[in-house]
Design a protein around this motif. Structure first.
Motif, PDB file in Angstrom:
ATOM      1  N   ARG A 180       0.815  -1.217   0.000  1.00 46.55           N
ATOM      2  CA  ARG A 180       0.000   0.000   0.000  1.00 46.55           C
ATOM      3  C   ARG A 180       0.850   1.269   0.000  1.00 46.55           C
ATOM      4  O   ARG A 180       0.327   2.375   0.118  1.00 46.55           O
ATOM      5  CB  ARG A 180      -0.933   0.005   1.207  1.00 46.55           C
ATOM      6  N   GLU A 181       2.187   1.106  -0.095  1.00 46.54           N
ATOM      7  CA  GLU A 181       3.121   2.223  -0.104  1.00 46.54           C
ATOM      8  C   GLU A 181       2.967   3.105   1.138  1.00 46.54           C
ATOM      9  O   GLU A 181       3.029   4.336   1.079  1.00 46.54           O
ATOM     10  CB  GLU A 181       2.975   3.061  -1.380  1.00 46.54           C
ATOM     11  N   ALA A 182       2.747   2.464   2.282  1.00 49.78           N
ATOM     12  CA  ALA A 182       2.665   3.185   3.549  1.00 49.78           C
ATOM     13  C   ALA A 182       4.060   3.481   4.067  1.00 49.78           C
ATOM     14  O   ALA A 182       4.986   2.700   3.863  1.00 49.78           O
ATOM     15  CB  ALA A 182       1.879   2.362   4.572  1.00 49.78           C
ATOM     16  N   GLN A 183       4.192   4.599   4.757  1.00 46.66           N
ATOM     17  CA  GLN A 183       5.498   4.988   5.277  1.00 46.66           C
ATOM     18  C   GLN A 183       5.741   4.504   6.705  1.00 46.66           C
ATOM     19  O   GLN A 183       6.873   4.561   7.180  1.00 46.66           O
ATOM     20  CB  GLN A 183       5.643   6.519   5.262  1.00 46.66           C
ATOM     21  N   GLU A 184       4.692   4.063   7.381  1.00 50.29           N
ATOM     22  CA  GLU A 184       4.821   3.747   8.798  1.00 50.29           C
ATOM     23  C   GLU A 184       4.140   2.424   9.132  1.00 50.29           C
ATOM     24  O   GLU A 184       3.141   2.061   8.507  1.00 50.29           O
ATOM     25  CB  GLU A 184       4.219   4.875   9.647  1.00 50.29           C
ATOM     26  N   CYS A 185       4.670   1.727  10.117  1.00 48.29           N
ATOM     27  CA  CYS A 185       4.105   0.466  10.595  1.00 48.29           C
ATOM     28  C   CYS A 185       3.969   0.504  12.110  1.00 48.29           C
ATOM     29  O   CYS A 185       4.922   0.864  12.798  1.00 48.29           O
ATOM     30  CB  CYS A 185       5.000  -0.722  10.230  1.00 48.29           C
ATOM     31  N   ILE A 186       2.807   0.111  12.620  1.00 47.49           N
ATOM     32  CA  ILE A 186       2.559   0.066  14.058  1.00 47.49           C
ATOM     33  C   ILE A 186       1.866  -1.258  14.355  1.00 47.49           C
ATOM     34  O   ILE A 186       0.918  -1.630  13.662  1.00 47.49           O
ATOM     35  CB  ILE A 186       1.653   1.232  14.505  1.00 47.49           C
ATOM     36  N   TYR A 187       2.339  -1.959  15.388  1.00 47.05           N
ATOM     37  CA  TYR A 187       1.691  -3.213  15.775  1.00 47.05           C
ATOM     38  C   TYR A 187       1.310  -3.146  17.248  1.00 47.05           C
ATOM     39  O   TYR A 187       2.135  -2.800  18.106  1.00 47.05           O
ATOM     40  CB  TYR A 187       2.602  -4.425  15.529  1.00 47.05           C
ATOM     41  N   LEU A 188       0.046  -3.475  17.553  1.00 53.16           N
ATOM     42  CA  LEU A 188      -0.486  -3.428  18.911  1.00 53.16           C
ATOM     43  C   LEU A 188      -0.579  -4.834  19.487  1.00 53.16           C
ATOM     44  O   LEU A 188      -1.044  -5.754  18.808  1.00 53.16           O
ATOM     45  CB  LEU A 188      -1.882  -2.802  18.930  1.00 53.16           C
ATOM     46  N   ALA A 189      -0.167  -4.982  20.739  1.00 52.24           N
ATOM     47  CA  ALA A 189      -0.255  -6.294  21.386  1.00 52.24           C
ATOM     48  C   ALA A 189      -0.408  -6.117  22.891  1.00 52.24           C
ATOM     49  O   ALA A 189       0.264  -5.283  23.498  1.00 52.24           O
ATOM     50  CB  ALA A 189       0.973  -7.137  21.086  1.00 52.24           C
ATOM     51  N   ALA A 190      -1.295  -6.920  23.468  1.00 54.47           N
ATOM     52  CA  ALA A 190      -1.498  -6.893  24.924  1.00 54.47           C
ATOM     53  C   ALA A 190      -0.581  -7.876  25.632  1.00 54.47           C
ATOM     54  O   ALA A 190      -0.620  -7.972  26.860  1.00 54.47           O
ATOM     55  CB  ALA A 190      -2.960  -7.208  25.250  1.00 54.47           C
ATOM     56  N   GLY A 191       0.233  -8.602  24.875  1.00 57.15           N
ATOM     57  CA  GLY A 191       1.157  -9.571  25.461  1.00 57.15           C
ATOM     58  C   GLY A 191       2.592  -9.255  25.113  1.00 57.15           C
ATOM     59  O   GLY A 191       2.930  -8.142  24.703  1.00 57.15           O
ATOM     60  N   ALA A 192       3.452 -10.242  25.270  1.00 57.99           N
ATOM     61  CA  ALA A 192       4.878 -10.084  24.985  1.00 57.99           C
ATOM     62  C   ALA A 192       5.178 -10.451  23.526  1.00 57.99           C
ATOM     63  O   ALA A 192       4.304 -10.945  22.801  1.00 57.99           O
ATOM     64  CB  ALA A 192       5.693 -10.969  25.924  1.00 57.99           C
ATOM     65  N   PHE A 193       6.425 -10.222  23.115  1.00 54.41           N
ATOM     66  CA  PHE A 193       6.900 -10.576  21.779  1.00 54.41           C
ATOM     67  C   PHE A 193       8.065 -11.543  21.907  1.00 54.41           C
ATOM     68  O   PHE A 193       8.862 -11.446  22.851  1.00 54.41           O
ATOM     69  CB  PHE A 193       7.354  -9.335  21.004  1.00 54.41           C
ATOM     70  N   SER A 194       8.156 -12.445  20.964  1.00 54.97           N
ATOM     71  CA  SER A 194       9.308 -13.355  20.946  1.00 54.97           C
ATOM     72  C   SER A 194      10.564 -12.575  20.599  1.00 54.97           C
ATOM     73  O   SER A 194      10.506 -11.473  20.038  1.00 54.97           O
ATOM     74  CB  SER A 194       9.085 -14.469  19.919  1.00 54.97           C
ATOM     75  N   ASP A 195      11.716 -13.137  20.919  1.00 56.75           N
ATOM     76  CA  ASP A 195      12.982 -12.487  20.586  1.00 56.75           C
ATOM     77  C   ASP A 195      13.111 -12.282  19.079  1.00 56.75           C
ATOM     78  O   ASP A 195      13.614 -11.239  18.621  1.00 56.75           O
ATOM     79  CB  ASP A 195      14.160 -13.323  21.101  1.00 56.75           C
ATOM     80  N   LYS A 196      12.658 -13.259  18.329  1.00 58.39           N
ATOM     81  CA  LYS A 196      12.725 -13.148  16.866  1.00 58.39           C
ATOM     82  C   LYS A 196      11.854 -12.007  16.362  1.00 58.39           C
ATOM     83  O   LYS A 196      12.233 -11.264  15.455  1.00 58.39           O
ATOM     84  CB  LYS A 196      12.281 -14.479  16.242  1.00 58.39           C
ATOM     85  N   ALA A 197      10.676 -11.856  16.974  1.00 57.03           N
ATOM     86  CA  ALA A 197       9.780 -10.762  16.589  1.00 57.03           C
ATOM     87  C   ALA A 197      10.399  -9.416  16.933  1.00 57.03           C
ATOM     88  O   ALA A 197      10.319  -8.460  16.145  1.00 57.03           O
ATOM     89  CB  ALA A 197       8.432 -10.923  17.280  1.00 57.03           C
ATOM     90  N   LEU A 198      11.033  -9.324  18.095  1.00 60.43           N
ATOM     91  CA  LEU A 198      11.682  -8.072  18.490  1.00 60.43           C
ATOM     92  C   LEU A 198      12.805  -7.709  17.530  1.00 60.43           C
ATOM     93  O   LEU A 198      12.957  -6.550  17.142  1.00 60.43           O
ATOM     94  CB  LEU A 198      12.220  -8.192  19.911  1.00 60.43           C
ATOM     95  N   ASP A 199      13.595  -8.698  17.133  1.00 61.73           N
ATOM     96  CA  ASP A 199      14.682  -8.456  16.186  1.00 61.73           C
ATOM     97  C   ASP A 199      14.135  -8.014  14.830  1.00 61.73           C
ATOM     98  O   ASP A 199      14.675  -7.101  14.198  1.00 61.73           O
ATOM     99  CB  ASP A 199      15.528  -9.721  16.016  1.00 61.73           C
ATOM    100  N   TYR A 200      13.069  -8.673  14.396  1.00 66.45           N
ATOM    101  CA  TYR A 200      12.479  -8.325  13.097  1.00 66.45           C
ATOM    102  C   TYR A 200      11.937  -6.895  13.125  1.00 66.45           C
ATOM    103  O   TYR A 200      12.154  -6.112  12.194  1.00 66.45           O
ATOM    104  CB  TYR A 200      11.362  -9.307  12.749  1.00 66.45           C
TER     105      TYR A 200
END
Length: 210
Positions: A165-185
């Motif tokens: 969609r040629e968006a300039q920004e990305c935001i992800y909402l979560a009520a829990g934790a993130f895996s280490d791999k997700a944090l690195d990504y």
């Protein structure tokens, strides 16, 4: 040029942390996330060095160099004063996890409208919302917002949707934790992860409207 920007998905940050975004690893971004007194101490140090080592006529230049650190200290102090308590954060997160999906998405929509965005629901594979403001587009993902631990796959889908969609920004909402791999990504793609106190601050006022 626009596609290259979209590929990096650089998210915004400022006083409300949604309006203007510094690079995650820049000095001022690090100071913004730190306690306000860190920036204040740097400002005082710069001024002290200028007064000790610079000739009298050049001292104002040293003070001028310190001004950005003063500004960051004041902004960070204001943000930290407004930050909800740990008990309030925990209560808000618990409320969010107990909500039905439609109620949660409605609260997210209200919250971003309060931030001054034009909000469009997408309901696609990678993103739930498109945010528009001042000629910039952000995509918001919250596909697995209730998960105790979010992996990398939803972030990959959000990033792919932003590129499409040629968006300039990305935001992800979560009520829990993130895996280490997700944090690195997320760090590698400059995807903003909204969770814990930031999620409570964003959605708390919207929950009060229900």
């Amino acid at each position: 040029m626009r596609r290259a920007c979209a590929a990096r998905c650089t998210p915004p940050q400022s006083g409300s942390e949604m309006k203007l975004r510094m690079h995650e690893n820049s000095l001022f971004a690090i100071l913004w996330r730190s306690s306000w007194w860190v920036s204040g101490a740097i400002a005082l140090g710069v001024i002290a060095v200028a007064r000790i080592f610079l000739p009298g006529p050049y001292v104002p230049y040293g003070i001028f160099v310190a001004l950005p650190f003063v500004a960051i200290a004041l902004a960070a102090a204001w943000k930290q004063l407004r930050r909800p308590s740990a008990a309030r954060v925990a209560a808000t997160i618990e409320t969010l996890r107990a909500m039905a999906a439609e109620d949660f998405l409605a609260a997210v929509e209200r919250a971003f409208r309060r931030e001054g965005y034009v909000v469009t629901r997408l309901g696609g594979a990678g993103a739930e919302f498109e945010l528009a403001r001042a000629g910039r587009i952000a995509l918001v993902g919250a596909k697995r917002w209730k998960a105790a631990r979010t992996g990398v796959e939803p972030l990959r889908e959000l990033h792919a949707a932003a590129r499409a969609r040629e968006a300039q920004e990305c935001i992800y909402l979560a009520a829990g934790a993130f895996s280490d791999k997700a944090l690195d990504y997320a760090a590698g793609k400059n995807i903003r992860l909204v969770r814990d106190a930031e999620l409570a601050s964003l959605l708390g006022p919207a929950l009060a409207q229900t």
